[in-house]
Structures are given as C-alpha cells and as structure tokens.
Design an enzyme around this catalytic site. Structure first.
Site, mmCIF file in Angstrom:
data_model
loop_
_atom_site.group_PDB
_atom_site.id
_atom_site.type_symbol
_atom_site.label_atom_id
_atom_site.label_comp_id
_atom_site.label_asym_id
_atom_site.label_seq_id
_atom_site.Cartn_x
_atom_site.Cartn_y
_atom_site.Cartn_z
ATOM 1 N N ASP A 92 -6.760 7.658 24.731
ATOM 2 C CA ASP A 92 -6.899 7.158 26.089
ATOM 3 C C ASP A 92 -7.872 8.062 26.831
ATOM 4 O O ASP A 92 -8.257 9.122 26.358
ATOM 5 C CB ASP A 92 -5.558 6.969 26.796
ATOM 6 C CG ASP A 92 -4.827 8.258 27.016
ATOM 7 O OD1 ASP A 92 -5.405 9.319 26.764
ATOM 8 O OD2 ASP A 92 -3.663 8.204 27.439
ATOM 9 N N ASP A 286 0.950 0.872 23.552
ATOM 10 C CA ASP A 286 1.381 2.260 23.383
ATOM 11 C C ASP A 286 2.360 2.580 24.486
ATOM 12 O O ASP A 286 2.320 1.964 25.557
ATOM 13 C CB ASP A 286 0.180 3.215 23.473
ATOM 14 C CG ASP A 286 -0.273 3.388 24.907
ATOM 15 O OD1 ASP A 286 0.206 4.322 25.574
ATOM 16 O OD2 ASP A 286 -1.098 2.574 25.387
ATOM 17 N N CYS A 328 20.903 -0.088 9.896
ATOM 18 C CA CYS A 328 19.524 0.336 10.155
ATOM 19 C C CYS A 328 18.984 1.100 8.950
ATOM 20 O O CYS A 328 19.623 2.029 8.461
ATOM 21 C CB CYS A 328 19.475 1.204 11.404
ATOM 22 S SG CYS A 328 17.842 1.919 11.722
ATOM 23 N N CYS A 330 16.471 3.140 8.881
ATOM 24 C CA CYS A 330 15.695 4.343 9.207
ATOM 25 C C CYS A 330 16.302 5.574 8.553
ATOM 26 O O CYS A 330 17.462 5.572 8.144
ATOM 27 C CB CYS A 330 15.601 4.546 10.723
ATOM 28 S SG CYS A 330 16.917 5.543 11.442
ATOM 29 N N CYS A 333 19.610 6.939 10.168
ATOM 30 C CA CYS A 333 20.800 6.108 9.925
ATOM 31 C C CYS A 333 21.137 6.075 8.434
ATOM 32 O O CYS A 333 22.306 6.137 8.056
ATOM 33 C CB CYS A 333 20.577 4.691 10.460
ATOM 34 S SG CYS A 333 20.493 4.634 12.268
ATOM 35 N N HIS A 360 14.363 7.381 14.414
ATOM 36 C CA HIS A 360 15.048 6.088 14.533
ATOM 37 C C HIS A 360 14.291 5.149 15.462
ATOM 38 O O HIS A 360 14.040 3.990 15.125
ATOM 39 C CB HIS A 360 16.483 6.286 15.043
ATOM 40 C CG HIS A 360 17.150 5.010 15.445
ATOM 41 N ND1 HIS A 360 17.804 4.189 14.540
ATOM 42 C CD2 HIS A 360 17.216 4.367 16.639
ATOM 43 C CE1 HIS A 360 18.258 3.107 15.175
ATOM 44 N NE2 HIS A 360 17.917 3.196 16.453
#
Lengths: 402, 402
Positions: A92, A286, A328, A330, A333, A360
């Site tokens: 940015d 974003d 989940c 991830c 998890c 996560h």
C-alpha cells in the site's frame, strides 16, 4: 508480463473468479491478502502464508519507509528476499497511514474502532506537493510525496504498487471531500508519471478510488481512475458509517469500473464483508482483522450472530474442553488444543496463543475464499454465500461428493 | 515399567549414553530438556519440540499450581493432553521457585544473573511442615509442602516428578547449609512416602542432592539420596560462584551416585556446561538459557570466546546479509533469513524474531546432544568434545563419511 484473466462469472451478481498474473507468480481471485505490514505477518513467518494457501501478502510503504528504510531493503535484495517470501506482494502507498495521523481519528472512524493505543506520530503539513510529518519512531521530520511513495515501492520491488492518495475522512464537508478527491486524482497522475519513467516495468500500479460517501463523487472518482492507465483499481477511503452504506458505496464505484481490470478493496476483511465484496465484483481484499483479532484472543467462527468471532479470553472458556472450532482443519484446531488451553495461554500472556489464533483466523479466511472461487467456477455461488451467511463453515460450503 | 539402560560408556570420562524408558516413551541420553515452564515452550508450541528432535520437556509445578491449577489440568486430562505433547514430561518440584522468593536473590546468585524484572511473589513462612507464600498472580496466600508438590505432580501426570527440596542459597553459613540439606532429606522421605501411597505407579521420582559448595555436605547428600528408593537423582542448589567450582561440586556428587540410576543436572545448559556435564556423567539437563536468550535476541553460535552467543540486537547487524549461522540446518537459518532481517524484527518488537531464535537455539542444543550421544557410542567422545570446545558446530562433530 503481468495480466488479469477472468475465468468464471456468477450470473446473479458481479462476482467473478480469475487469475492475477504478477511478476512473482499467480494469485487466484477472489482472494484475501494477509498483512505483512512491517515485512512480517505478526506472530508468523511470512512464508507460513504459503503453507496456509495464500498467494500474496501486503507490505506497508509507510512503515517500511520509516524502518528499516527502503534503501536498506533494496540493498538487501528487495522486500521479497528480505522477508523470505517468493510469491506476489502488494504494497500500500502509505497514504492511509499518513492521513490517519493528520486527521487524528480518521483510522478509527473508518474502521469503527479504537486505535488500540498505537502511536501514530503527527502531521506537520499537508500540501499539494506532499505531506510533512514526524516519524512515530524517532520524532524525525519526514516528507512523503506521491513520487516518494512510488520510489519506496520501486525499491521494495512489490508486484503491485498502490498510488499515493488522500484517505478522505468521514466527518468532513462535501466540499472537502470533493477537493480531496481531486487532489488524489492529480497525485494519481504524478504517481503514474513517476512510475513510467522510473518504476520497475513488471510492477503493476493500482489507482485508488476516493470520493467519500457521496454517490456522484464516488462515481466520478471511479471514472477518473478508470480513465488512467492503471493496471488495477483499488477502492479506499471512508466507506460509510455502517455496513449497508459501505456496500452501497462500493457498488457505486464498481459500477463505473471496467470489467477487465482487477479490483482491490482496501482494509476490508470481515466474513460478511468478504461475501458481499465478492458479490459486488471485488477481486482482492486486505485487512488487519484476522491477524489483529488473533493477537487479542479472538477466533473467527461461523457464527453470524456473534460477528463471526469468539473471544477466548472470556472466563467462560476456562474449562472448555472443545477445540476452537469443531471440524476445522487448521493447524491449531487439528493439533487438538482446547479452548481452555488457549484461554490459559492468553491469561498467561504467552505469545503462542496469538500465533495459534492468527493461524486459525488466516486459515479460515483462506478456505472461505478458496470455496467461494470454487463455487463461482461451479455455478453455485449463490448457494455458497447463502450457506455461509446462515452459519456454514468454509469447508461445509462445498457440496458433498455423491 | 520405567527404567534406565546404559548402552555405551566413554573410557576416559564418566560420560555414558543410554535410554530412559518412561511412561510416555523413551529419552535418548545424554539429553537436553527444553522448558515448557507454564505448559508451553515460550514462543513455540510444545509439539514443535518433537519436530526439533527432543524426547522430553520440563513443566513447572510451582507455576502450574498457581495457574491454571493442577486440578483443572487433571480435569482436562493431565498435562500431556492439556499442552498437546504425547512424549515424556519431567516436572520440577516448585522448590526452586518457592525458595527463590524466600531467599530474595538466590535465583540470581545461582544463575549469576539479574532477575529480568520478573515478579516473584513473597514467602511468608518457611517451616518444617512446608512453605507459606503469596501468589505472584493474585496476592493470595498459598501453602506448599512436600506432599503438596507430589500431589500437584501426580495431578499433572508427569513421567518424572522431582521431590520438593530447599534450594540452599550461596551466601549462607556452613551451618545453615547443613541444616537445610538435612531438611531436604526429611522432605525427600515425605515425598517418597506420599508417592508410594498416592502417586501414579508409572511416575518416576527423582531425589535432589543439595549440600551447597561444601565437599563433605555434597557427598553426604548424594549418599543420602542414593540410599533412598528414588528412580533417578537430580543435582540442584548452589553449584558455586564460577564454572570451575560448579564442575567440582557436580563431580563430588556424581562420585557418590550409583552408576545404574539416571542423573539430572538442574538449571544448567550453556554449551560448555553441557560438554563438561556429560563428561561428569550427567544424563539429562534443563535450562531456561536457550529459550530465554532467543527471546532477548541472542543466537547460540560455536564461538567459545563469545560465550557461545551472538547478540543480533546490536547495531552492527543492521545490514548483515549472512544467516544467523552459516551451514546451520535449523528452520530459521535454512529459511535464509539474514541477520539484518532478524535485527530489524527485534527492533520492531515483532515476536517472530523471538520465535526464530528460540527455534535456532533449541535446534543447536538438540543437535549438539545428538552428536555427543553418537560420539559416545562410536568411541570418539573425547575428540567430539575437544572439537566443540575449539569452536566446531554440532554438525561438524561427526567425522566425514569416507
């Protein structure tokens, strides 16, 4: 050469799925872009974004300009090499950060939140030429003009550079918004002119649509940006005081944008906003939300009634034996950590908790966007978004195979 | 059933290589044991110790007693399950922490360092029955007796429990050291008695040798502990004012210990101390050093003249393009991060730096101990330690294949 290709369109909305081809690789869209603001994803290594399935991260021109400095990063081989990330990077422009200082609480206004006690330095002068401000790091006086921002981004070597804009605040007159937006357009021309002479040839420049919450100004700004030779177009600035207004403002802007160029929505990343943003035809997003929430003990969950989040620092999770999110996939998890363990780590101020929740949250948004891409391609985007809004987890959005 | 087997002995020293068989698996010795003090390896997940090649971690009875409480951990399925670690765990008894508070600066004395501003609570009374103290977390009054410590460790379900001892300070009279050591022996009997009636049958109890820096008291303490039915023996307390004295004190104790029982050296883990400790016949070691150094920006390197460490926060590394340690196979070095990047992350106070350096430091010590084990087995332990002392990296200790 960089380019953008749209592969599939949802017939009932403006949603599209495509591929952004950039100097360091491809980005499957629509996509969420995690923040590597200061050349690191807070609590993670940048490289872990790839393991999570992300194609691109976002670096911050303002912060890297102040420290360690773009010249140092250039000498170290550029931002990709410096932070150990070989895939695409969007930077940015620094406009948001510079004007957040100048307008005092505009960042809070725009985001609808408190500033979490971050030091933001101070602006000394905003002029046509550029902005003089004090560094929040050492109090030294610095200057940033559109050309400075492009020069910094050239030194960083990002795949996508955003032009330097004034991030118009919310509580200003229509008059101020109009003048500010005009200046943003003049700065856009200066950015493009600088880039054409000095910028890396394979760096794509995105213009930024401003215009506040005034329909005619937003539409005019979108037309103005679309009329320039920008490789892509971002929508920034004040998007309104609530979500309904935000969606309306984005809709005005998108309606004026050419189909074939990629579109980025700046600073937006809550689950419902991503769903609506994709419907409105945005390609990339974003936001600090998933990483910041993680550092504050909050996990993203498929619970629309709870703002899609659960606050594991709350005492009620002290003995909660279940994982952060049942089913989940991830890393946090899947490792089997209980909410009780994360609650305990948060209370003990162990940084591992922030890291696990960041993993996560980023895994959640990555999977959500991957499923939305698949749904658009398979012609079932409306079902997928309806299911997500009704509380389905990302991995529940794909129809069972049978 | 738990047990300890010695496979190889170095003919020129007391070094031995063996296998510690524990309820949750085996530990190849000699071994360094990373600290998971508060049920987490600071900045990492405990499970990452396994990826680094570690067999065992150390949890802290004192801290876990205060928060989240051993009863909660018991209800959550024990410490292993709570923190996501299926391999062996050793828990220290809490004696060191309790007496660090009581003796004011004893922890600093023993470790030869400042206390890094940690709050340590306060001791209200030290008596034969046990110790009353104030929690550093909430100021509440708590009591810990030998039986409490064993009960907490039973609830945690560790593979090895350490008995509750008085960690005798350095600046006390011979008289005090003698009385204190006697009490430690009486507490050892109470710990063993409690454990025999209530302790988990597969939990091994280690007695702790005290006796300060007086040769006769150290030897007598070692004999006293060896005479009890402890599954293993730890050496604790004040080991002297410098390394030469530390090695001498450990030597006195080891000389009185039976060959067949495993030996743990408490709180020692600098590279030269590990080399000497293994020579002196110690089997396992724990220390905050590698993880604490990492959090303070320091990386372990094979540089005996620089205390085996490099401080990456120093300005001279601002543009240092080389990795933390050339040729190092650890995740942080293998990822190619420059010292300049780590320096920058440290200055930016990004927790990723602490994590990367913790990974490096733990990888270094794991590899060092693995090479020492291999060297003992191969009959080239003296060459390996000489090379290490001369500045060879752990992966340079194995002779080239040819």
């Amino acid at each position: 050469m960089p380019g953008f290709e749209i592969h599939h369109r949802d017939p009932a909305s403006r949603a599209r799925a495509g591929t952004l081809r950039l100097a360091h690789g491809e980005v499957a869209t629509p996509a969420f872009v995690p923040l590597a603001t200061k050349a690191v994803i807070k609590t993670l290594e940048v490289g872990e974004a790839a393991e999570l399935g992300y194609d691109m991260v976002l670096g911050n021109t303002f912060h890297l300009f102040l420290s360690p400095g773009h010249e140092l990063i250039r000498r170290m081989g550029g931002l990709h090499r410096f932070m150990g990330w070989e895939r695409p990077v969007i930077t940015d422009s620094g406009g948001f950060q510079v004007f957040s200082m100048g307008h005092g609480t505009v960042a809070d206004e725009i985001k609808g939140r408190q500033a979490h006690g971050e030091r933001t330095g101070s602006v000394l002068e905003i002029a046509e030429e550029g902005v003089r401000f004090r560094s929040y790091l050492d109090g030294s006086e610095r200057f940033m003009a559109p050309e400075t921002s492009m020069e910094v981004q050239a030194a960083l070597g990002s795949d996508i550079a955003l032009v330097f804009d004034e991030c118009t605040p919310f509580n200003v007159t229509r008059e101020y918004t109009a003048r500010s937006t005009e200046r943003t357009h003049r700065w856009l021309d200066r950015c493009l002119a600088w880039h054409e002479r000095h910028g890396p040839p394979d760096q794509v420049v995105y213009g930024i649509v401003q215009g506040g919450v005034e329909e005619d100004l937003r539409r005019a700004s979108a037309q103005a940006v679309a009329a320039r030779a920008c490789g892509g177009i971002a929508i920034g600035g004040t998007l309104g005081e609530d979500k309904a207004q935000m969606y309306e403002v984005v809709g005005w802007a998108v309606a004026e944008l050419p189909e074939e160029r990629p579109r980025h929505l700046l600073g937006i990343g809550e689950v419902d906003d991503l769903l609506r943003g994709v419907e409105l035809g945005m390609d990339t997003f974003d936001c600090a939300m998933p990483t910041r929430l993680g550092r504050h003990g909050m996990a993203i969950v498929p619970d629309p009634g709870a703002r899609w989040r659960v606050d594991l620092a709350k005492g009620r999770y002290r003995e909660a034996d279940e994982p952060v999110l049942e089913g989940c996939p991830c890393a946090a998890c899947a490792a089997g950590y209980s909410r009780a363990y994360l609650h305990y780590l948060l209370k003990a101020r162990e940084s591992t908790a922030a890291r696990l929740l960041t993993l996560h949250n980023l895994a959640y948004l990555q999977r959500l966007m991957a499923e939305l891409r698949a749904a658009i391609a398979a012609g079932r985007f409306a079902e997928a978004t309806a299911a997500a809004r009704a509380g389905a987890a990302p991995w529940e959005l794909a129809p069972a195979l049978s």
